[in-house]
Enzyme design. Sequence first.
Site, PDB file in Angstrom:
ATOM      1  N   GLU A  90      58.311  76.895  34.183  1.00 51.30           N
ATOM      2  CA  GLU A  90      57.163  77.510  33.505  1.00 51.30           C
ATOM      3  C   GLU A  90      56.655  78.689  34.322  1.00 51.30           C
ATOM      4  OE1 GLU A  90      52.424  76.512  33.339  1.00 51.30           O
ATOM      5  OE2 GLU A  90      53.812  74.828  33.304  1.00 51.30           O
ATOM      6  N   LYS A 130      50.227  67.195  28.398  1.00 49.59           N
ATOM      7  CA  LYS A 130      50.033  67.509  29.807  1.00 49.59           C
ATOM      8  C   LYS A 130      48.714  66.879  30.250  1.00 49.59           C
ATOM      9  CE  LYS A 130      48.764  71.657  32.474  1.00 49.59           C
ATOM     10  NZ  LYS A 130      48.769  73.133  32.441  1.00 49.59           N
TER      11      LYS A 130
END
Length: 198
Positions: free
Chosen positions: A32, A121
């Site tokens: 990411e 998340k």
Amino acid sequence: MTGLIAILRGVTPAEVVGIGRALVDAGFPAIEVPLNSPEPFESVRLLTDAFGEWCEIGAGTVLTTEDVGRARAAGARMIVAPNTDPAVISAAVAEGMTPYPGVATPTEAFAAVAAGARNLKLFPAGAVGIGGMKAWRAVLPREIGLLPVGGVDEANLADWAAAGAAGAGLGSCLYRPGDDADAVGARAREFSRIWHQD
């Protein structure tokens, strides 16, 4: 996708391919690039071109639907956010991308699932805690993956894995601006070893 996600906050396009190679070689399935990094969409594009066949590349700290589109144009396949925004989740799903919205309460978790997220998340993970994740696991649909982010490191990654985390996001404990590929690779190999140990 489940497993370890490398969070390269602050990475630059000039160094991203070398660091990405070290992560791929260490077995990381996802990388990411947070959007508050220098030229993040260029770094996403470079990573996608170099490693997109073996690794899921994504954009992080995605707060708007416009940035979902920009990330998709750069080749991103996942969208990571610190918050739960149904519009961002829906936009990612519509683009065929995997959203990882940030959730800190059961209410946010269920709102994210309703918007189309299948991976959540847990952020900040230290605030939710392993006990909190286990409690959420009991009420959320079984297919929903829970990934702690924020406060996960080599000291507690095995505990999160044992408690049923589908993966984890690793930030400053794995990469800090200025770290070279060798240092990141060494840390990545250790995290992979911890994650995959029986």
